[in-house]
Design an enzyme around this catalytic site. Sequence first.
Site, mmCIF file in Angstrom:
data_model
loop_
_atom_site.group_PDB
_atom_site.id
_atom_site.type_symbol
_atom_site.label_atom_id
_atom_site.label_comp_id
_atom_site.label_asym_id
_atom_site.label_seq_id
_atom_site.Cartn_x
_atom_site.Cartn_y
_atom_site.Cartn_z
ATOM 1 N N ARG A 75 0.849 -1.188 0.000
ATOM 2 C CA ARG A 75 0.000 0.000 0.000
ATOM 3 C C ARG A 75 0.883 1.236 0.000
ATOM 4 O O ARG A 75 1.976 1.229 0.537
ATOM 5 C CB ARG A 75 -0.876 0.034 1.238
ATOM 6 C CG ARG A 75 -2.086 -0.853 1.151
ATOM 7 C CD ARG A 75 -3.014 -0.609 2.329
ATOM 8 N NE ARG A 75 -2.526 -1.234 3.539
ATOM 9 C CZ ARG A 75 -1.917 -0.607 4.533
ATOM 10 N NH1 ARG A 75 -1.714 0.687 4.480
ATOM 11 N NH2 ARG A 75 -1.518 -1.276 5.583
ATOM 12 N N GLY A 213 -2.716 -6.020 -3.984
ATOM 13 C CA GLY A 213 -3.923 -6.263 -3.201
ATOM 14 C C GLY A 213 -4.413 -5.092 -2.365
ATOM 15 O O GLY A 213 -5.560 -4.667 -2.479
ATOM 16 N N SER A 267 1.974 -6.800 11.933
ATOM 17 C CA SER A 267 2.360 -6.846 13.344
ATOM 18 C C SER A 267 1.694 -7.987 14.094
ATOM 19 O O SER A 267 1.690 -7.999 15.318
ATOM 20 C CB SER A 267 2.008 -5.521 14.029
ATOM 21 O OG SER A 267 2.675 -4.456 13.421
ATOM 22 N N ARG A 426 4.710 -3.611 16.886
ATOM 23 C CA ARG A 426 6.103 -4.021 17.057
ATOM 24 C C ARG A 426 6.827 -2.937 17.822
ATOM 25 O O ARG A 426 7.001 -1.839 17.327
ATOM 26 C CB ARG A 426 6.772 -4.153 15.693
ATOM 27 C CG ARG A 426 6.374 -5.373 14.961
ATOM 28 C CD ARG A 426 6.986 -5.381 13.579
ATOM 29 N NE ARG A 426 6.497 -6.575 12.919
ATOM 30 C CZ ARG A 426 7.157 -7.725 12.910
ATOM 31 N NH1 ARG A 426 8.351 -7.823 13.464
ATOM 32 N NH2 ARG A 426 6.633 -8.779 12.335
#
Length: 613
Positions: A75, A213, A267, A426
Site C-alpha cells: 500500500r 492487493g 504486526s 512491534r
Amino acid sequence: MVAAVDQAMDAAGLTNPHVREYVNYWAELTGAERVEVVSASDDSRLIKESLAAGEILPAGDGLYYSRSYFKDTARSEERTIVASNNPSDAGVYNNWRSAEEMRPLLEGKMRGASAGKTMYVIPYLMAPPGSPLEAYAAGVELTDHRTVALHMIRMSRVGVDFVNNLADPNSFVRAVHVTGDLENLGQGTPEDQRYFVTIGDERTILHFGSSYGGNALLGKIAHGLRQAAYDGWASGEFLAEQFMLVGITDKKTGKKYHICGGFPSASGKTNLAMTLAPDALGDRYYVEFYGDDIAWLRVDPEDGKIYAINPEFGVFGVAKDTNAATNPGALDSVAPGTQSLFTNIAYNADTNEVWWEGKTPEPPADVTGWADWKGNLISERAEGDDSPWAHPNSRFTTTLANVPNIAADFENPKGVPIDAVIFGGRTRDREPLIRAITDLAEGVYDGLTLGAEATFAAEGVDGQLRYDPMSMRPFMAYPEGAYAAHWLKVIGQAKDQPIFAHVNWFQRDPEDGHFLWPGYRENLRPLLWLMELKNGEVKGRQTPVGIIPTKDELNLDGLEIKPEDLDTILTIDNDRWRQEMGHREKHLKQFDGLPESIWEAHRRITADLEAEG
Ligand code: GDP
Ligand code: PGA
Ligand code: MN
Ligand code: MN
C-alpha cells in the site's frame, strides 16, 4: 459499446438500474473493450483464463502464484487520500482533498486507460448476509485486472444478488480500479502518477496505478476500512477498525470470550487469530477464528452489548515466517486443493513449488528452477547477493472456510459480543507483554497513542518508530478528534464495558536482538490472564500505565523463556515511559478537538509516572 455493456449485464442478471448506469458510465470513460460481470461461480473459468494468459502460474494442486510489478508491492500511504465535499473532514492522516478537485483528476487519469482490456464488474457484500450493518456493506468494484477479480472472489462475497435486492437500490459503494501503465507511473518519485482516493460523502472509491492487493482489492481496505469508518461516523452507528477477532472457549467453565484488537499491518493480527491453537495449554481451551484484519463494531440497542462482525470472506496474509511451528493453521489454509493464491513469494517453474523466508530454516538447497519474487533465477544471482527470495510483504490469499479454526458461527449476521479490545504493535523496548486498562477514556487514549515500528506492508522504513492511532493511520477517514469522540460515544453506550489492553510480542534483547517472548501460539497466555482479570480472578499489579500480570498469575506451564527475559517483559521502564509521554503529547497536539477526557488520561498517566519515578 453501450449495447454490449447492457447485454453483458443482461446475461449476468444484473438488474439494479443504478448499478447499470454506473457500469455504463465507467465502461465508456475508461474505454474498456468489453465488460464482464463476475460472480463467485465464475472462479474456475477465470482461473483457467488467467493461467492461459500467464497472469498466474500453477503452484501445486489447486494453488496459484502471481508476481506483481516490482515497484508495486505494498500500500502507498502518501498516495492515499480520503476526499469529501466538506473541508472540515480534513484530519492529520486522511490527506483530505476536495471531491471537486479529486474526481476530475482521477477521471482524467482513468480516461481511456483500460483500452483493449476487459472491465470486470464485481458486485460484492462486505458483511455476513443479513447483518444489521448490511446497508453499509454493498459495493460494485470495476477493475481492468483479472487477478484482482480472483482475489475479490476470495476476500468478499461476490454475486449480482448482493446489489439487485438492495433496500435502497442506490446505496452501493462505487469502487473503480484502473491499473494504469505500471511501468510508467513514476512510483515513489516526485512525478508519481498513482492516486488512491475515497470520496467519503459520495461513497465513491477511485484507485489508479496499482494492481497490488492492498491498493486494488477495493472491497477490503478502501471500502471495509476507509469508507466504512466514514459511514460509521456519519451515521453515528458503528466503528470500522483494522481489528482481528477471535473467540476463546474455556472448556472447564464453558465460558466463551471474544477479543478484538488492532495491530498495525504486519504486526501479528493474522497470526494471533490463527495460531492460538485448539490444543494449546493442555486442551483446556479452544480458539476460534472470526477475522484477521477488519471488524465493524456496534452496540445492540436491545441488550446493550458491543457486537463485532468481520465483513470479509477471506484472509490476505503475510507469508514471511509462516511455518509449521509459528502458524500451522495458515499452512493448512493454503494446502493443496484450497484454491489459494500466492503473491510475490519465490517460485520454482520446474516443480511448481513455492518458498518464502521462514517457511523452512534454510532456502531449498538445490536451486534448480527457483526464481525470486522478481522472477530472477537464483542460480544466476551474483556472488554475495543474499537479498530475500520472497518479498517481505509477500502474501497468501484464501477464503475463510479454509481456515482450520474458523468459528462455526462466523457468518452469524449479528456478530459476536466483545469482551476485550486490545492494541499492539512491534515495539522493541518499553512496552511490556501486556498491560490492562479498565477505563474507557484511558483505553481510547492508549489506542490513539499506539506506536510501532514501521513494517513492509506499507512503503516506509523498516524499524523506524511511528504513531499509528488504533492501527488506523493508513485508513483514517475523518479528523482524529472526531474519531476519538465517536469511539467514546459508541463504546460508551455499551452496558457491558470491554476491558482494554496493550500487548507487545516483539520486545527484543538490546544485545543480540532475540525476541524476549516466544510469541505466536504462546500469545494465548496473556489473553487468558486478561480474561481472568476481567472476571476478578486475578489482581495483577497496578502501574501508571495499566495493570500488568505478576509472574505467578501468568500461565507458564511448558513455556520456554529465560527468567530474566520474563522479568523484563513484565516490568515498566519508568525512565523510558516518561520520555515517551513527551512524544505522545506532541503527537496528540496535532489533533483538533480531542475530547477532554483523552487529555485527562494523558495528564493522569504522566503525573503517576512522575510520582513513581
Ligand atoms: P498482520 O499483518 O498484522 O496480520 O500480521 P501477521 O500475523 O501476518 O504477522 C506479520 C509478521 O509478524 C509475520 O512475519 C509473522 O511471522 C510475524 N509475527 C506474528 N506474530 C508474531 C509473534 O508473536 N512473535 C514474532 N516474533 N513474530 C510474529
Ligand atoms: P495486514 O493486511 O494488516 O494483514 O498487513 C493488509 C493491509 O493492511 O494492507
Ligand atoms: Mn490490514
Ligand atoms: Mn494480516
